[in-house]
Design an enzyme around this catalytic site. Structure first.
Site, PDB file in Angstrom:
ATOM      1  N   LYS A  66       0.800  -1.229   0.000  1.00  0.00           N
ATOM      2  CA  LYS A  66       0.000   0.000   0.000  1.00  0.00           C
ATOM      3  C   LYS A  66       0.833   1.280   0.000  1.00  0.00           C
ATOM      4  O   LYS A  66       0.402   2.304  -0.539  1.00  0.00           O
ATOM      5  CB  LYS A  66      -0.951   0.013   1.202  1.00  0.00           C
ATOM      6  N   ASP A 102      -9.914   3.007   2.435  1.00  0.00           N
ATOM      7  CA  ASP A 102     -10.007   2.333   3.741  1.00  0.00           C
ATOM      8  C   ASP A 102     -10.687   3.201   4.798  1.00  0.00           C
ATOM      9  O   ASP A 102     -11.642   2.776   5.447  1.00  0.00           O
ATOM     10  CB  ASP A 102      -8.618   1.933   4.238  1.00  0.00           C
ATOM     11  N   GLY A 127      -3.983   1.668  18.441  1.00  0.00           N
ATOM     12  CA  GLY A 127      -3.051   1.372  17.361  1.00  0.00           C
ATOM     13  C   GLY A 127      -2.680   2.621  16.598  1.00  0.00           C
ATOM     14  O   GLY A 127      -3.441   3.606  16.570  1.00  0.00           O
ATOM     15  N   ALA A 131      -3.394   1.052   9.020  1.00  0.00           N
ATOM     16  CA  ALA A 131      -4.853   1.083   9.065  1.00  0.00           C
ATOM     17  C   ALA A 131      -5.340   2.176  10.003  1.00  0.00           C
ATOM     18  O   ALA A 131      -6.329   2.856   9.730  1.00  0.00           O
ATOM     19  CB  ALA A 131      -5.386  -0.276   9.513  1.00  0.00           C
TER      20      ALA A 131
END
Length: 279
Positions: A66, A102, A127, A131
């Site tokens: 990505k 996303d 996190g 992502a």
């Protein structure tokens, strides 16, 4: 070859994208095919050159390409550039344009599940990886009131908080502080791989202080319901796994390729059937 699309990654055999997109094409009577292409990092440039050479309509991009794929594209959408990652490529007459669906896909799935806007929502993101960046930045731009970001490495959480700060109030915090302040947040999102098969007994943080009625989300969908979501549900929280984000990011890619609305229900039903899930 203009009727061919696909997804590239390594590994890729596990991907549900081919069956999901085939269901969409069948539903709308589109004469297109969608394939999973195993591409190693040292083959990435050749694969992207092949998109032009063979005239593929477009690609999805997954781990580990990505970020590295950006250098081989002709144009990058501003949001994808800000996120620093691309998951969708459109071949526009030989010009390869990179997008990232996303984060927007996650926001759409969240709004759909909540049935309301995100205004005044207080969000905790667990996190600070790839992502996380897409989700956090898209949420920051969606009108949430605050975003807290927690990560095992605090400096990474601080970096992501800084990226979000032009759009909403954001704060980085240690895992311990996040656990102690859990009642301050309406929405808690795990963007890490903690709890994914085979380590299904692990949790990213303790939910001891979780408020009843909170909304808890996990980007993981294998297992279909992580221990994190199971514990949240026991405490009276509403929960959402990663299926909805997966479907909506795919639907947004579909719309960029075909300029028409994706059959989201058919796509989601197909994914759920293959996962054996019901939620």
């Amino acid at each position: 070859m203009e009727t061919v699309l696909g997804v590239i990654g390594s590994p890729i055999s596990h991907s549900l994208s081919p069956i999901m997109h085939k269901a969409a094409y069948d539903e709308l009577g589109l004469d297109y095919t969608y394939h999973a292409f195993h591409v190693e990092s040292n083959e990435l440039k050749a694969a992207i050159d092949g998109v032009k050479g063979l005239g593929l309509k477009g690609l999805n991009v997954t781990i580990p390409h990505k970020v590295s794929v950006i250098q081989y594209l002709d144009h990058i959408d501003p949001l994808a550039k800000e996120i620093g990652a691309v998951n969708t490529i459109v071949n526009d007459g030989g010009t390869l344009i990179g997008y990232n669906t996303d984060g927007e896909g996650y926001v759409k799935s969240l709004i759909n599940r909540l049935g309301t806007s995100l205004t005044n929502r207080r969000v905790l993101i667990i996190g600070a990886g790839g992502a996380s960046k897409a989700v956090a930045l898209s949420l920051a731009k969606s009108g949430v009131e605050t975003i807290g970001i927690t990560n095992r490495t605090l400096s990474k959480a601080e970096g992501l908080s800084l990226i979000c700060s032009p759009y909403t109030q954001s704060e980085a915090m240690t895992l311990g502080i996040a656990q102690a302040r859990l009642t301050e947040f309406d929405i808690i999102i795990n963007t890490t791989s903690i709890g994914m098969t085979p380590d299904i007994e692990k949790m990213p943080i303790s939910l001891e202080k979780l408020s009843k009625g909170s909304f808890v989300s996990d980007l993981i969908y294998n297992p279909f319901q992580t221990r994190f979501l199971c514990e949240a549900e026991k405490k009276g929280a509403n929960i959402m796994n990663g299926v909805d984000m997966f479907v909506y990011q795919g639907a947004l890619a579909f719309e960029k390729w075909f300029d028409k609305e994706a059959p989201i229900k058919v796509m989601k039903d197909t994914v759920l059937k293959n996962l054996g899930g019901v939620k």
